[in-house]
Design an enzyme around this catalytic site. Structure first.
Site, short mmCIF file in Angstrom:
data_model
loop_
_atom_site.label_atom_id
_atom_site.label_comp_id
_atom_site.label_asym_id
_atom_site.label_seq_id
_atom_site.Cartn_x
_atom_site.Cartn_y
_atom_site.Cartn_z
N SER A 63 66.13 -52.65 42.39
CA SER A 63 66.62 -51.29 42.23
C SER A 63 67.91 -51.10 43.02
O SER A 63 68.32 -51.97 43.79
CB SER A 63 65.56 -50.30 42.70
OG SER A 63 65.37 -50.46 44.08
N SER A 101 73.35 -53.20 42.51
CA SER A 101 74.66 -52.89 41.92
C SER A 101 75.79 -53.34 42.83
O SER A 101 76.84 -53.80 42.37
CB SER A 101 74.76 -51.39 41.67
OG SER A 101 73.76 -50.97 40.80
N THR A 130 69.75 -54.76 34.73
CA THR A 130 68.61 -53.94 34.29
C THR A 130 68.21 -52.94 35.35
O THR A 130 68.37 -53.19 36.54
CB THR A 130 67.39 -54.80 33.95
OG1 THR A 130 66.92 -55.40 35.16
CG2 THR A 130 67.73 -55.87 32.95
N LEU A 155 22.38 -36.34 -9.33
CA LEU A 155 21.45 -36.41 -10.46
C LEU A 155 22.17 -36.73 -11.76
O LEU A 155 23.39 -36.53 -11.87
CB LEU A 155 20.75 -35.04 -10.62
CG LEU A 155 19.89 -34.60 -9.43
CD1 LEU A 155 19.39 -33.19 -9.66
CD2 LEU A 155 18.73 -35.56 -9.24
N SER A 156 21.42 -37.20 -12.71
CA SER A 156 21.96 -37.39 -14.04
C SER A 156 22.35 -36.02 -14.58
O SER A 156 21.60 -35.06 -14.43
CB SER A 156 20.89 -38.03 -14.93
OG SER A 156 21.41 -38.18 -16.24
N GLY A 195 27.48 -34.29 -13.34
CA GLY A 195 28.92 -34.22 -13.62
C GLY A 195 29.71 -35.37 -13.00
O GLY A 195 30.94 -35.33 -12.96
N SER A 202 30.32 -38.53 -14.00
CA SER A 202 31.24 -39.25 -14.91
C SER A 202 32.44 -38.39 -15.26
O SER A 202 33.58 -38.88 -15.31
CB SER A 202 30.51 -39.64 -16.19
OG SER A 202 29.43 -40.48 -15.86
N SER A 239 22.30 -43.51 -7.80
CA SER A 239 21.95 -44.07 -6.49
C SER A 239 21.11 -43.09 -5.66
O SER A 239 21.58 -42.55 -4.66
CB SER A 239 23.20 -44.51 -5.72
OG SER A 239 24.23 -43.56 -5.77
#
Lengths: 605, 301
Positions: free
Chosen positions: A11, A17, A92, A446-447, A450, A452, A519
């Site tokens: 530093s 420096s 750095t 359920l079958s 809706g 599909s 399922s």
């Protein structure tokens, strides 16, 4: 080596420096008006007498730094060494962002000059700096012990500090050069000072000059291809040579395609030459005209180099966001690039002690050893053997920021023909080509609920946006893949298992898979769910009252069940087990557009 | 100290590699051609980088309309001799508004005629990368700049949030509103540039060589009266002095130095002897300490 690169660490308080400023002034590397500026400008609180040079002002460039009296970013200075070579100093900062900036500077430096304040001794930052230097493969480390004029019993203090530094070096695997100096007066900076009669070593500048560099440890020759340029009667392959070099008539092999060709012409600038050595930027004409593109590597035909997909590497994490396991980044090494997945964090290293930390989180400035898997195999060697083919960076694909510096520790290769590995494309790569993440949306209910209809509408909506989709419909699959299955408990389980496996394959292929399957059993669905990662699979319950389904009865199933023609119909003869934690519940009586909107929301995350 | 051919070769190789990265990765790069010696070197390196194919980038010159006449003449010669594709851009709004280096104020003049003009030109033509001849030894804030330096939306530079540049693995990727500035001569020094010009026989602007030129005194510096637009005060005495220029820019803002260097080797003797930073002859930079960093964060090259 005509150009040496040196980085400095420490530093402002250590007098860094001042030391660099003095080296620059005494080697006449600073313009005289800049020196005049350093005589007249003063930092707030500066104690340097008017008219004297404030050496530290010669290297600090940015306004913010001047105000705070610290260096924030890496600054580069050129210095002419007395022996005619060039020294490029990367200065750095010692404070915040130190890791990032040190890594940037160290990545190109062969020498490190580390400042240590004799009055303060070896501190945590000394450990940090030396750890990073060792990690980044700095070949020569000079530790200058400054402010020797402020300590009693110089010789004793120096040998104490030097042996502490040596111990750290031993642990990290290097032998540092330790030098007592007084940066403010210039003692031992450029030439040996009489202040230290008891010290037999070299000055800082002598020590830098004594270093001659090491030769690249490669027994083959490579040309990583930057550019393929064409004119009407010319096709050139351009890049910078790494290794021993190439001559006219040499046979070369293209990695990874393994095609072979011969070097017919070598251009170095506007001249045609017979040979191109290490570090030379050249253009080859290759005969015959085999396929070559940017990012590939030409290797001498005798090279045994192999390409690797699996790497173990040290990373210095530079990103604002923490490293994420399983996340896909872009890896770049020179001109080579590949998507890469971070498989595991082996260790996170304590930059101060070098010990492994308890946790595995890799945040900004952390150093970690990780396992990586590349989509495309690339040419790698161990970083210690060659920085050229041992380095890489990781790029965040969203911000395009460089988020890590990587150094290869191990390459794991299969002994098969390298050209064949090129076909090993991973899921993330397929997904990248498709431009979207793959996903499975599992519609259960359920079958007649809706499923599909919803699946059909969702697929249309996604397809019109260019998303690659496929619908796995329970009824359709029973016509083929699952034609051997009935509706018993066992058969239903197997039905769900098969559909789950097919969905996984399709997702792996990069698709958004929409499953429409009754399922009914929670257990079966849970088994399927376990095949996927959390963000890959969404269980969606299409919740429509049995009465509504019965009324719709699109396949006439409910009618047949009431007549007793079929048994085991879910909702009538068999129970439906609703999901406990679905990603989404749809009301099957709601309008289609609203449901599609909700489903598309699942794909956004 | 003389610069060895080995150092020059090493610098040359590295610059060529950087230029090729530009051609290999950017969508539409452009060379920012300023007519000065660094631009001449850059152009020479670009020829070498792609030979026998032609340079795959157009050249862009930001013409403030206040350049030395010999600069424009030289520019047109170079373009014709090398069959280059040159785009000249001037901020016409600035010209219409009468912005000029005498009465506008140097900072404002520079902002409008150079910084804004450059930003506009890059946007109009959709260039994603601008390649310039700046060097790290020119000025202190340049010393911190990356070789591939990302500019955020509006071409702004945030010096405290620069993309890490590691090894020679250059991340040249850009988001849609970002652009890149590329500095292939980053590691070169002023003497490297002159030694290279000498070694390679590169043609440079005649203004670099000493010759009697009409000048007036401004402070401690000599400003050349290059055309009739120069507003002369009653007490101004235009005299002929043997001067040359270390950097080239707008003639009212670029001071000449008294010199007798008429050849490159005489220039080299002088550069190695005098040891003044070359930008000391730019009026614009001396205006206020750190002005370069301010300008750069606004999009100046």
């Amino acid at each position: 080596m005509s150009i040496l690169r040196l980085m400095t660490c420490g530093s402002v308080d250590d007098g860094k420096s001042t030391l660099i400023g003095r080296l620059l002034v005494e080697t006449e590397s600073v313009p005289s008006d800049t020196i005049e500026g350093a005589r007249s400008i003063r930092r707030t609180g500066s104690t340097i007498a008017p008219g004297e040079i404030d050496f530290s002002l010669l290297t600090d460039g940015l306004e913010a730094e001047r105000e705070q009296g610290i260096t924030i970013d890496v600054a580069y200075r050129s210095m002419a060494l007395p022996d005619g070579r060039r020294l490029i100093i990367a200065d750095t900062p010692g404070h915040e962002q130190y890791t990032r900036n040190m890594v940037v500077a160290a990545s190109r430096s062969e020498i490190a000059l580390l400042l240590l304040d004799a009055t303060r001794g070896v501190r945590t930052q000394t450990h940090r700096h030396l750890t990073i230097c060792a990690l980044m493969g700095i070949e020569k480390i000079i530790v200058a012990i400054n402010k020797m004029d402020l300590v009693d019993n110089q010789e004793f203090t120096f040998s104490e500090l030097a042996s502490q530094v040596m111990d750290i070096g031993k642990r990290l695997g290097f032998l540092p050069t330790v030098i007592p100096i007084i940066a403010l007066t210039g003692a031992n900076v450029v030439s040996k000072s009489e202040d230290f009669g008891w010290y037999g070593g070299a000055s800082v500048l002598e020590s830098i000059q004594n270093w001659n560099g090491s030769q690249p440890d490669l027994d083959s020759s490579f040309l990583p291809v930057q550019l393929v340029s064409r004119t009407q009667d010319f096709r050139g392959v351009s890049g910078t040579v790494v290794g021993r070099g190439f001559s006219l008539g040499d046979e070369v092999r293209v990695l990874p395609t393994a095609q072979k060709g011969t070097i017919r012409k070598i251009y170095a600038g506007v001249k045609e030459v017979h040979h191109a050595g290490n570090g030379e930027a050249v253009t080859f004409e290759i005969f015959p005209e085999i396929d070559i593109s940017r990012g590939q590597v030409l290797a001498d035909v005798g090279s045994t180099a192999i390409l690797s997909r699996n790497l173990v590497a040290n990373l210095v994490w530079l990103g604002e966001r923490d490293l994420a396991i399983g996340h896909s980044y872009l890896l770049q090494s020179g001109v080579m690039q590949s998507p890469v997945e971070l498989r595991a964090v082996r260790n996170v290293i304590d930059v101060e002690s070098g010990d492994f930390l308890q946790h595995r989180e890799v945040a900004k400035n952390a150093i970690a050893e990780v396992e990586l898997v590349l989509t495309f195999p690339l040419l790698f060697t161990n970083y210690r053997a060659s920085r050229e083919f041992g380095n890489f960076i990781l790029i965040d694909r969203e911000t395009l920021q460089t988020v890590a510096a990587g150094m290869v520790n191990e390459t794991q290769t299969k002994s098969e023909n390298v050209s064949r590995q090129n076909y090993e494309v991973t899921r993330s790569e397929r997904s990248r080509l498709k431009g979207h993440q793959p996903h499975v949306i599992w519609l259960t209910g359920l079958s007649g609920s809706g499923k599909s209809t919803i699946a059909d509408a969702l697929e249309k909506s996604l397809s019109s946006d260019g998303v690659h989709t496929y619908v796995l419909d329970g009824d359709n699959l029973r016509l083929g893949l699952n034609q051997d299955l009935g509706f018993s408990r066992e058969d239903r389980r197997e039905n769900v298992r098969r559909v789950g496996e097919v969905a996984k394959l399709m997702m792996d292929a990069g698709l958004v898979v929409i499953v429409a399957l009754v399922s009914p059993f929670a257990e079966d669905r849970t088994a399927v769910k376990s095949l996927f990662a959390v963000n890959e699979f969404s269980e969606v319950w299409v919740n429509t009252p049995v009465a509504v389904c019965q009324e719709r009865d699109p396949k006439g199933l409910y009618k047949r069940a009431t007549k007793g023609e079929i048994s085991n119909l879910t909702g009538i003869g068999q129970e439906y087990e609703p999901p406990k934690e679905p990603a989404l519940v749809l009301d099957g009586t709601m309008d289609l557009d609203s449901n599609i909107f909700l489903l598309r929301g699942l794909l956004l995350t | 100290m003389r610069v060895s051919p080995e150092i020059l070769r090493s610098l040359e190789n590295e610059s060529i590699e950087i230029l090729r990265e530009c051609a290999g990765t950017f969508r539409k790069p452009v060379i920012l051609y300023s007519i000065g010696k660094d631009s001449s070197v850059l152009l020479h390196l670009a020829k070498k980088a792609f030979f026998p194919a032609p340079i795959p980038f157009p050249l862009l010159h930001i013409d403030t309309t206040w350049k030395f006449r010999e600069m424009i003449q030289f520019r047109d010669e170079v373009v014709a001799e090398n069959d280059l594709d040159l785009i000249v851009h001037t901020n016409q709004r600035g010209v219409k508004a009468g912005v000029n280096p005498f009465t506008t104020g140097i900072s404002e003049y520079t902002r409008i005629m150079k910084t804004v003009a450059l930003r506009d030109a890059l946007d109009i033509h959709g260039f994603d990368a601008a390649i310039g001849g700046s060097r790290r030894d020119e000025e202190r804030s340049r010393a911190k700049e990356r070789i591939f330096s990302v500019r955020e939306s509006g071409h702004l530079w945030d010096p405290r949030n620069q993309r890490p540049e590691l090894w020679r693995t250059y991340n040249t990727k850009l988001l849609p509103d970002q652009s890149m500035r590329v500095f292939p001569l980053s590691d070169w020094t002023e003497s490297d540039v002159w030694f290279y010009i000498q070694q390679e026989g590169i043609k440079v602007n005649p203004l670099y060589f000493a010759k009697p030129r009409p000048v007036v005194a401004r402070g401690h510096q000599w400003i050349m009266v290059d055309d009739e637009r120069f507003p002369l005060a009653a007490q101004d005495a235009v005299e002929l002095r043997e001067i040359r220029f270390r950097t080239l820019g707008c003639y009212p803002l670029t001071a000449g130095v008294e010199s007798s260097a008429r050849t490159i080797s005489e220039i080299l003797d002088e550069v190695l002897e005098v040891r003044l930073s070359e930008r000391a002859t730019r009026l614009i930079d001396g205006e206020k300490e750190d002005s370069m960093e301010k300008k750069k964060s606004e999009g100046y090259f």
